[in-house]
Every structure is written in structure tokens, then in C-alpha cells.
Design a protein around this motif. Structure first.
Motif, PDB file in Angstrom:
ATOM      1  N   ASN A  80      -3.940   9.548   9.494  1.00  0.00           N
ATOM      2  CA  ASN A  80      -5.325   9.178   9.226  1.00  0.00           C
ATOM      3  C   ASN A  80      -5.675   7.946  10.060  1.00  0.00           C
ATOM      4  O   ASN A  80      -4.832   7.077  10.280  1.00  0.00           O
ATOM      5  N   ILE A  81      -6.909   7.862  10.524  1.00  0.00           N
ATOM      6  CA  ILE A  81      -7.385   6.706  11.277  1.00  0.00           C
ATOM      7  C   ILE A  81      -8.600   6.138  10.570  1.00  0.00           C
ATOM      8  O   ILE A  81      -9.527   6.874  10.227  1.00  0.00           O
ATOM      9  N   GLU A  82      -8.597   4.831  10.370  1.00  0.00           N
ATOM     10  CA  GLU A  82      -9.700   4.127   9.726  1.00  0.00           C
ATOM     11  C   GLU A  82     -10.224   3.057  10.672  1.00  0.00           C
ATOM     12  O   GLU A  82      -9.497   2.583  11.539  1.00  0.00           O
ATOM     13  N   LYS A  83     -11.472   2.653  10.475  1.00  0.00           N
ATOM     14  CA  LYS A  83     -12.051   1.581  11.280  1.00  0.00           C
ATOM     15  C   LYS A  83     -11.865   0.215  10.633  1.00  0.00           C
ATOM     16  O   LYS A  83     -12.203  -0.803  11.223  1.00  0.00           O
ATOM     17  N   ALA A  84     -11.335   0.177   9.444  1.00  0.00           N
ATOM     18  CA  ALA A  84     -10.967  -1.060   8.756  1.00  0.00           C
ATOM     19  C   ALA A  84      -9.662  -0.771   8.023  1.00  0.00           C
ATOM     20  O   ALA A  84      -9.440   0.350   7.564  1.00  0.00           O
ATOM     21  N   ARG A  85      -8.823  -1.788   7.924  1.00  0.00           N
ATOM     22  CA  ARG A  85      -7.553  -1.593   7.222  1.00  0.00           C
ATOM     23  C   ARG A  85      -7.857  -1.352   5.744  1.00  0.00           C
ATOM     24  O   ARG A  85      -8.427  -2.206   5.073  1.00  0.00           O
ATOM     25  N   PRO A  86      -7.475  -0.184   5.220  1.00  0.00           N
ATOM     26  CA  PRO A  86      -7.763   0.114   3.807  1.00  0.00           C
ATOM     27  C   PRO A  86      -6.713  -0.510   2.893  1.00  0.00           C
ATOM     28  O   PRO A  86      -5.657  -0.941   3.342  1.00  0.00           O
ATOM     29  N   ASP A  87      -7.017  -0.529   1.610  1.00  0.00           N
ATOM     30  CA  ASP A  87      -6.015  -0.946   0.627  1.00  0.00           C
ATOM     31  C   ASP A  87      -4.878   0.073   0.605  1.00  0.00           C
ATOM     32  O   ASP A  87      -3.710  -0.283   0.497  1.00  0.00           O
ATOM     33  N   LYS A  88      -5.274   1.340   0.683  1.00  0.00           N
ATOM     34  CA  LYS A  88      -4.293   2.420   0.774  1.00  0.00           C
ATOM     35  C   LYS A  88      -4.940   3.590   1.492  1.00  0.00           C
ATOM     36  O   LYS A  88      -6.170   3.724   1.528  1.00  0.00           O
ATOM     37  N   CYS A  89      -4.131   4.458   2.057  1.00  0.00           N
ATOM     38  CA  CYS A  89      -4.633   5.615   2.788  1.00  0.00           C
ATOM     39  C   CYS A  89      -5.354   6.569   1.839  1.00  0.00           C
ATOM     40  O   CYS A  89      -4.820   6.924   0.783  1.00  0.00           O
ATOM     41  N   SER A  90      -6.533   6.990   2.249  1.00  0.00           N
ATOM     42  CA  SER A  90      -7.320   7.912   1.430  1.00  0.00           C
ATOM     43  C   SER A  90      -6.737   9.323   1.429  1.00  0.00           C
ATOM     44  O   SER A  90      -7.094  10.138   0.588  1.00  0.00           O
ATOM     45  N   ILE A  91      -5.830   9.605   2.343  1.00  0.00           N
ATOM     46  CA  ILE A  91      -5.230  10.940   2.413  1.00  0.00           C
ATOM     47  C   ILE A  91      -3.884  10.991   1.707  1.00  0.00           C
ATOM     48  O   ILE A  91      -3.634  11.861   0.887  1.00  0.00           O
ATOM     49  N   CYS A  92      -2.997  10.041   2.024  1.00  0.00           N
ATOM     50  CA  CYS A  92      -1.631  10.133   1.497  1.00  0.00           C
ATOM     51  C   CYS A  92      -1.219   8.976   0.594  1.00  0.00           C
ATOM     52  O   CYS A  92      -0.137   9.013   0.012  1.00  0.00           O
ATOM     53  N   GLY A  93      -2.052   7.946   0.484  1.00  0.00           N
ATOM     54  CA  GLY A  93      -1.758   6.843  -0.409  1.00  0.00           C
ATOM     55  C   GLY A  93      -0.861   5.751   0.158  1.00  0.00           C
ATOM     56  O   GLY A  93      -0.488   4.832  -0.563  1.00  0.00           O
ATOM     57  N   THR A  94      -0.521   5.831   1.428  1.00  0.00           N
ATOM     58  CA  THR A  94       0.314   4.791   2.045  1.00  0.00           C
ATOM     59  C   THR A  94      -0.405   3.445   1.966  1.00  0.00           C
ATOM     60  O   THR A  94      -1.606   3.375   2.236  1.00  0.00           O
ATOM     61  N   PRO A  95       0.314   2.374   1.626  1.00  0.00           N
ATOM     62  CA  PRO A  95      -0.318   1.051   1.554  1.00  0.00           C
ATOM     63  C   PRO A  95      -0.935   0.642   2.893  1.00  0.00           C
ATOM     64  O   PRO A  95      -0.359   0.882   3.960  1.00  0.00           O
TER      65      PRO A  95
END
Length: 164
Positions: A142-157
Motif C-alpha cells: 500500500n502507498i500513502e501520501k502521509a504516514r498512517p497510524d497503521k496500514c488501511s489494508i493489512c494493519g502494519t504499524p
């Protein structure tokens, strides 16, 4: 000389070199985990060499176009993957009860949808000069434009995401 045959051969070589790149990278990671550092380094060097070959074949075949065209091609490829290819793969993995393949295909399918949207957004904002950072989930892609709290797909921190 049949130029069409040469282009076909360049693309076949591109595919083979690309696959060898990833295969040797996987072998390198495995050797590293086993503590076989010399083998790991050799596999990594060979992986990088295969990348050089693949990129040159692709370039010589005339497959690298203007950035806008490359973005359109990327949108089309990613869209095909998440709308046609991976849904079929998911169904088969489910039917065969292969949970590991099901997870791998599902993660990839969801990530490819994100990739297509990001490519489309980049195409629409091609002349944007403000720097954008991207964050890659090292588990599902997954690629995000901001560092997420956790991945929206797999839950990785989010702290495990790689910044680009």
C-alpha cells in the motif's frame, strides 16, 4: 532483419530479466535470514544486474514514453490488475483453500487500486511543483501520501512504512 521479432525478443528478455531480478532478491533475503551473507550479497548484486538488463531492454524496445503517457499506462495496468486479474486469482485461491495465496492476492489487489488512484492523481497534477512524499507499507505494498497510524489494508504499524 525482422524488427517486429526483435521488439518481441526485447520484451521477452525484459520479462525474463525482471522475473530474475525479483527471484534473486527473494533468494538474497532468504540467505541473509539464514546468516549466509556472502550468498546474500551475490544474489543482491545479481538482482541489481538483472534490473540493469531489464531496464535497457525496455528502453531499447521504445517502451518508455513521456511521463504523461507513462502515467496513463500505469493507471491502465494497475486498473486491470485490481478489476480483472486479482479478483479471478482471489476466487481460485478461495476455492482451493490456499489462505496464504488468498492473503497475498487480496493485499495486492487492494494496493493496486490505491496505486491506480495515485497515478491518476499524479497525471492530473503533473505540473505540480510542491514536493510530495509517499509512504510504502513493507508488507502489502500500500502507498500513502502521509504516514498512517497503521496500514488501511493489512494493519502494519505506520512507523514501519518506508518514505519516498
Amino acid at each position: 532483419m525482422d524488427e517486429n521479432k526483435t521488439i518481441k525478443n526485447l520484451m521477452e528478455a525484459f520479462a525474463g530479466e525482471s522475473q530474475a531480478n525479483r527471484k534473486y532478491l527473494a533468494y538474497s533475503r532468504k540467505a541473509e535470514k539464514e546468516g549466509k551473507l556472502n550468498a546474500a550479497k551475490l544474489f543482491k548484486a545479481a538482482s541489481d544486474a538483472e534490473t540493469l538488463h531489464a531496464l535497457k531492454h525496455f528502453e531499447v524496445a521504445g517502451k518508455v514514453a513521456a511521463t504523461a503517457d507513462n502515467l496513463k499506462d500505469a493507471v491502465a495496468g494497475e486498473t486491470h490488475e485490481y478489476t480483472e486479474m486479482y479478483p479471478d486469482f482471489v476466487k481460485i485461491a478461495e476455492a482451493e483453500g490456499n489462505k496464504a495465496a488468498l492473503t497475498s492476492f487480496t493485499y495486492a489487489m487492494k494496493a493496486e487500486e490505491v496505486h491506480a488512484k495515485l497515478y491518476q492523481e499524479a497525471l492530473e497534477n503533473l505540473d505540480e511543483t510542491n514536493e510530495i512524499f509517499y509512504y510504502l507499507c513493507p508488507v502489502c505494498g500500500n502507498i500513502e501520501k502521509a504516514r498512517p497510524d497503521k496500514c488501511s489494508i493489512c494493519g502494519t504499524p505506520g512507523e514501519k512504512f518506508i518514505e519516498y
